[in-house]
Design an enzyme around this catalytic site. Structure first.
Site, PDB file in Angstrom:
ATOM      1  N   CYS A  82       0.859  -1.188   0.000  1.00 37.97           N
ATOM      2  CA  CYS A  82       0.000   0.000   0.000  1.00 37.97           C
ATOM      3  C   CYS A  82       0.895   1.238   0.000  1.00 37.97           C
ATOM      4  CB  CYS A  82      -0.893   0.032   1.237  1.00 37.97           C
ATOM      5  SG  CYS A  82      -1.762  -1.508   1.573  1.00 37.97           S
ATOM      6  N   CYS A 139       2.308   3.149  -3.193  1.00 36.63           N
ATOM      7  CA  CYS A 139       1.507   4.150  -3.897  1.00 36.63           C
ATOM      8  C   CYS A 139       1.019   5.274  -2.989  1.00 36.63           C
ATOM      9  CB  CYS A 139       0.303   3.495  -4.565  1.00 36.63           C
ATOM     10  SG  CYS A 139       0.763   2.332  -5.847  1.00 36.63           S
ATOM     11  N   HIS A 140       0.725   4.936  -1.720  1.00 36.84           N
ATOM     12  CA  HIS A 140       0.042   5.914  -0.849  1.00 36.84           C
ATOM     13  C   HIS A 140       0.932   6.526   0.209  1.00 36.84           C
ATOM     14  CE1 HIS A 140      -3.892   4.812  -2.482  1.00 36.84           C
ATOM     15  NE2 HIS A 140      -3.545   3.539  -2.353  1.00 36.84           N
ATOM     16  N   CYS A 175      -7.590  -2.051  -4.939  1.00 36.23           N
ATOM     17  CA  CYS A 175      -6.135  -1.917  -5.067  1.00 36.23           C
ATOM     18  C   CYS A 175      -5.465  -3.284  -5.105  1.00 36.23           C
ATOM     19  CB  CYS A 175      -5.568  -1.095  -3.905  1.00 36.23           C
ATOM     20  SG  CYS A 175      -5.900   0.673  -4.077  1.00 36.23           S
ATOM     21  N   CYS A 193     -35.610  -2.783  16.788  1.00 32.92           N
ATOM     22  CA  CYS A 193     -34.690  -2.827  17.928  1.00 32.92           C
ATOM     23  C   CYS A 193     -33.994  -1.486  18.141  1.00 32.92           C
ATOM     24  CB  CYS A 193     -33.655  -3.941  17.736  1.00 32.92           C
ATOM     25  SG  CYS A 193     -34.385  -5.584  17.970  1.00 32.92           S
ATOM     26  N   HIS A 194     -33.446  -0.898  17.072  1.00 43.00           N
ATOM     27  CA  HIS A 194     -32.520   0.225  17.248  1.00 43.00           C
ATOM     28  C   HIS A 194     -33.145   1.599  17.117  1.00 43.00           C
ATOM     29  CE1 HIS A 194     -29.199  -2.472  17.722  1.00 43.00           C
ATOM     30  NE2 HIS A 194     -29.492  -3.099  16.593  1.00 43.00           N
ATOM     31  N   CYS A 236     -27.015  -9.623  13.095  1.00 41.04           N
ATOM     32  CA  CYS A 236     -28.323  -9.100  13.509  1.00 41.04           C
ATOM     33  C   CYS A 236     -29.439  -9.679  12.637  1.00 41.04           C
ATOM     34  CB  CYS A 236     -28.339  -7.571  13.501  1.00 41.04           C
ATOM     35  SG  CYS A 236     -27.634  -6.825  15.008  1.00 41.04           S
TER      36      CYS A 236
END
Lengths: 157, 287
Positions: free
Chosen positions: B103, B106-107, B140, B206-207, B248
């Site tokens: 990674c 490139c970054h 990527c 529920c939430h 859930c």
């Protein structure tokens, strides 16, 4: 016996008891949310009802409701009305209807239908996350519904 | 027959003197999340406009956990999720695939990812697809590094997710819901209110309707995902939002969706938008 053998045997037993007097989930008649007659013809056993109400894989009623007489089982939910005195508010037929399919009594209720085989949105095979095939076995058997109703009838205040 | 209305029943219960609504003790805990004594995390905010007809305030799941669980997240040394962040840095710097790139090739440093966690999932302009951090990572990995896609909930994926989320810690979630995101947001919203499975329960049951109350020993939160990935004490491991959704929906006795499914991408976009206004927690601790 192999697991497959046991399952086949259990299925036979289930079909056998259905053949007696049991009313299948799809044939239950609701009147104003109540079910007038016993689903099995065999009187409910309140001791078995207590077990079904407090066992997570069965009714697990205490997940949402509190019941003073069931204090020995920890962690009662606070989602739903306490069940103390339920038979003072509801007849036996109404309680049978509420336990079998509360949505017939309370429109859009959060309370699950315990004696219903479908139709459902994305029915599953119990808690496996895999697809189930309708008609699904109801969460509670007809006799367990009768047992729970018998237990609820003991909650007079 | 016509089912009796809930309002009638509630009226009857109130007349009987029953406490139908929540108990004060179960409300979100009044507390402030300050990490290592100096980084204040916004864990409570006015509801975003699209939610204002259903709730006034949004709360991070942190407010619904016990004192000791909340305390673990106030100190990075005690937060078990930080181990995954460290591992994520190793993975960030490790080459993989036929291109022999990491990674970092490139970054540069992971801080180049700052801000991303606060605005994802988002719709990628070029492809029109919903992209979560996991999707960017796999893009990527497969197209630029010449490696096999990482499993959505595999260890390397979660480690990188933890590292990348940490770069936005404290930033306010601001997921776009309009423009190209609109159809996905609508799809996610519809899912949020669909009563799945044999228990016929929706996320909202529920939430939204019952947060602050208890299902057995579980203290229901608003199901916000600003804190993800979370270190879950119960699993002794890191859990992603998609993984939580899988669980859930499975718990409603339904056929669940896959963690990489288009359905859960849309749901993640929608649920993230319910937390617009809360801060990214980086890696949080839940029980």
């Amino acid at each position: 016996m192999t697991i497959k053998g046991i399952l086949a045997f259990a299925a036979m037993g289930f079909a056998g008891s259905l053949a007696m007097a049991e009313v299948a989930p799809e044939n239950v008649a609701y009147t104003d949310g109540a079910i007038e007659t016993s689903l099995t013809g065999t009187p409910g056993d309140p001791v078995a009802g207590e077990k079904a109400m407090t066992t997570a894989s069965l009714g697990n009623c205490v997940a949402c409701h509190s019941v003073t007489a069931l204090e020995a089982y920890p962690f009662h939910g606070t989602i739903a009305p306490p069940l103390d005195g339920a038979p003072d508010r509801w007849s036996e037929a109404e309680l049978r209807g509420i336990v079998a399919n509360a949505k017939m009594m309370f429109d859009g209720s959060f309370m699950p239908a315990f004696y219903k085989s479908g139709p459902y949105v994305r029915p599953g095979d119990a808690y496996t996350g895999k697809a189930g095939t309708e008609p699904l076995p109801p969460i509670l058997s007809a006799q367990q519904v009768e047992d729970i109703v018998a237990y609820l009838m003991t909650l007079k205040e | 027959m016509q089912p009796r209305t809930i309002r009638n029943v509630l009226a009857a219960s109130v007349a009987l003197g029953l406490a139908v609504t929540g108990m004060a003790s179960a409300d979100p805990v009044d507390d402030e999340l300050i990490i290592d004594g100096d980084l204040k995390i916004v864990t409570q905010a006015p509801a975003p406009e699209h939610l204002q007809d259903v709730m006034d305030t949004i709360w991070s799941g942190w407010h619904f956990r016990e004192d000791d669980t909340r305390a673990m997240q106030m100190d990075d040394f005690d937060n078990p999720g930080m181990i995954f962040v460290d591992r994520g840095l190793d993975r960030w710097n490790a080459s993989m695939g036929t291109e022999d790139k990491s990674c970092a090739s490139c970054h540069e440093g992971p801080e180049s990812m700052k801000g991303l966690r606060a605005v994802t999932p988002r719709v990628d302009e070029a492809t029109g697809k919903v992209m979560s951090i996991e999707d960017y990572v796999n893009d990527c990995v497969t197209t630029r590094m010449g490696a096999e896609a990482l499993g959505m909930t595999s260890a390397p994926m979660k480690d990188l997710l933890a590292l990348i989320s940490m770069q936005s810690r404290g930033e306010i979630v601001n997921v776009a819901i309009d423009g190209p995101a609109a159809p996905f947001w609508e799809q996610g919203k519809e899912m949020y209110y669909t009563r799945y499975g044999q228990l016929e329960m929706s996320c909202a049951n529920c939430h939204e309707d019952n947060y602050g109350l208890n299902i057995r020993s579980d203290h229901l939160s608003q199901g916000q995902i600003n804190g993800f990935p979370v270190y879950r004490l119960k699993d002794a491991g890191l859990v992603t939002a998609r993984q939580r959704f899988v669980g859930c929906v499975r718990d409603t006795r339904a056929e669940t969706f896959g963690s990489g499914s288009d359905e859960f991408k849309a749901l993640e976009l929608y649920v993230a938008s319910r937390g617009n206004g809360l801060a990214v927690e980086g890696v949080s601790v839940r029980h």
